[in-house]
Scaffold this motif. Structure first.
Motif, PDB file in Angstrom:
ATOM      1  N   TYR A   4      -4.991   3.959   1.349  1.00 47.32           N
ATOM      2  CA  TYR A   4      -3.673   3.254   1.532  1.00 47.32           C
ATOM      3  C   TYR A   4      -3.618   2.063   0.280  1.00 47.32           C
ATOM      4  O   TYR A   4      -2.595   1.831  -0.254  1.00 47.32           O
ATOM      5  N   ASP A   5      -4.683   1.478  -0.012  1.00 47.63           N
ATOM      6  CA  ASP A   5      -5.037   0.753  -1.106  1.00 47.63           C
ATOM      7  C   ASP A   5      -6.447   0.751  -1.430  1.00 47.63           C
ATOM      8  O   ASP A   5      -7.497   1.473  -0.870  1.00 47.63           O
ATOM      9  N   HIS A  31      -7.210   9.142   2.959  1.00 49.76           N
ATOM     10  CA  HIS A  31      -6.245   8.798   2.119  1.00 49.76           C
ATOM     11  C   HIS A  31      -6.370   7.164   1.570  1.00 49.76           C
ATOM     12  O   HIS A  31      -6.415   6.469   2.782  1.00 49.76           O
ATOM     13  N   THR A  52      -3.019  -6.542   4.528  1.00 53.23           N
ATOM     14  CA  THR A  52      -2.061  -5.239   4.428  1.00 53.23           C
ATOM     15  C   THR A  52      -0.834  -5.641   5.147  1.00 53.23           C
ATOM     16  O   THR A  52       0.263  -4.842   5.059  1.00 53.23           O
ATOM     17  N   GLY A  92       0.832  -1.299   0.013  1.00 54.83           N
ATOM     18  CA  GLY A  92      -0.020  -0.021   0.062  1.00 54.83           C
ATOM     19  C   GLY A  92       0.890   1.230  -0.168  1.00 54.83           C
ATOM     20  O   GLY A  92       2.095   1.133   0.215  1.00 54.83           O
ATOM     21  N   SER A  93       0.196   2.367  -0.312  1.00 52.87           N
ATOM     22  CA  SER A  93       0.865   3.714  -0.316  1.00 52.87           C
ATOM     23  C   SER A  93       0.829   4.392   0.855  1.00 52.87           C
ATOM     24  O   SER A  93      -0.423   4.624   1.289  1.00 52.87           O
ATOM     25  N   ALA A 109       2.571   7.434   0.766  1.00 53.24           N
ATOM     26  CA  ALA A 109       3.019   8.494   0.116  1.00 53.24           C
ATOM     27  C   ALA A 109       1.866   9.808   0.019  1.00 53.24           C
ATOM     28  O   ALA A 109       0.944   9.895  -0.689  1.00 53.24           O
TER      29      ALA A 109
END
Length: 293
Positions: free
Chosen positions: A38-39, A36, A182, A12-13, A15
């Motif tokens: 994450y995925d 946000h 995750t 996952g991100s 960023a």
């Protein structure tokens, strides 16, 4: 049906630039809740510091049969903190991409402090929704943690399984969640880049031991708590009550931070008594500060 088998998840991100308030809270142009992805099946939410200085993080995880919302933030009034609306919109968008009937929502908590449960009432009349109580007995009964504070349990969202571990020490009903999909370890207020307030020293030490033993046999992608209170200067936190934190470190920590925390507990004295009345002992680390209340 989506495949949430152990280890199937891609990375996952994280960023993301977390919104950390505004010099004038009254004029903050950002929304009350930052979301946000994450995925595609894991959402991280943060309450705006201009709404509450606590700015807690919340987590919305989707499975095949139901979603799980962990924590409901620090503000009850939906006019100032539209958590129900935000969650409903996220679920509707997810269901548009993954249509199914009878989709449920479970609302649970990392612990029962006010800044993590204030929005519970927004979900009281929501259809197909269960709001888990915040007491120790409520947590034990819902998750089946009959050996509390030992043992562990699981919660199945429909092919997506999370491990639930007792986590008292910061709060008597605290729990920690490990998402097998995750590989995120969600630690609430027990471990995060900030002030780790310990109300029960032996219980907190046992919780960190429990987490380290658990992580010794599982892959952990990130350790995610529910606040950021540190600055980017090692060992220095923002003032309590800050509503603007322009120089925050990332939210994510590692299992290595759990080990460092355990070493600090050892050096401070595993079973030491509480400090004298009215005093607080602090033990700084570059990425968090341990507070013995």
């Amino acid at each position: 049906m989506l495949d949430f088998s152990d280890g199937v998840a891609g990375a996952g991100s994280l960023a993301v630039s977390w919104h950390a308030g505004w010099p004038s809270a009254k004029h903050d142009p950002a929304p009350e809740i930052q979301v946000h992805a994450y995925d595609p099946h894991t959402m991280i939410l943060r309450q705006n510091k201009s709404v509450s200085h606590e700015a807690p993080f919340m987590f919305l995880l989707f499975g095949n049969a139901r979603a799980l919302l962990l924590d409901t933030g620090a503000t009850a009034d939906p006019a100032y903190f539209p958590l129900r609306r935000t969650v409903d919109e996220l679920i509707a968008a997810w269901l548009a991409d993954h249509p199914r009937d009878g989709y449920g929502l479970t609302v649970a908590h990392t612990h029962g402090h006010d800044d993590h449960v204030a929005g519970d009432g927004q979900f009281a009349d929501r259809p197909d929704t269960v709001v888990v109580g915040r007491s120790v007995d409520d947590v034990i009964e819902f998750f089946g943690l009959d050996s509390w504070p030992a043992g562990a349990a699981t919660v199945d969202l429909g092919g997506r399984v999370l491990d639930v571990l007792p986590g008292p020490g910061h709060h008597r009903s605290a729990t920690v969640f490990y998402d097998r999909y995750t590989r995120l370890l969600l630690t609430g207020d027990s471990v995060y880049p900030g002030r780790l307030y310990v109300e029960d020293w032996p219980a907190f030490t046992a919780t960190i031991d429990r987490l380290l033993n658990f992580c010794a046999t599982r892959p952990v992608s990130h350790v995610l708590g529910c606040h950021i209170e540190m600055t980017t200067t090692p060992g220095k936190d923002y003032l309590i009550g800050s509503t603007y934190q322009p120089e925050e470190p990332p939210l994510q920590l590692t299992v290595g931070h759990l080990r460092a925390l355990r070493d600090m507990l050892t050096k401070a004295g595993d079973n030491a008594g509480a400090p004298p009345f009215g005093e607080i002992e602090t033990y700084p680390h570059d990425d968090f500060i341990l507070w013995r209340l």
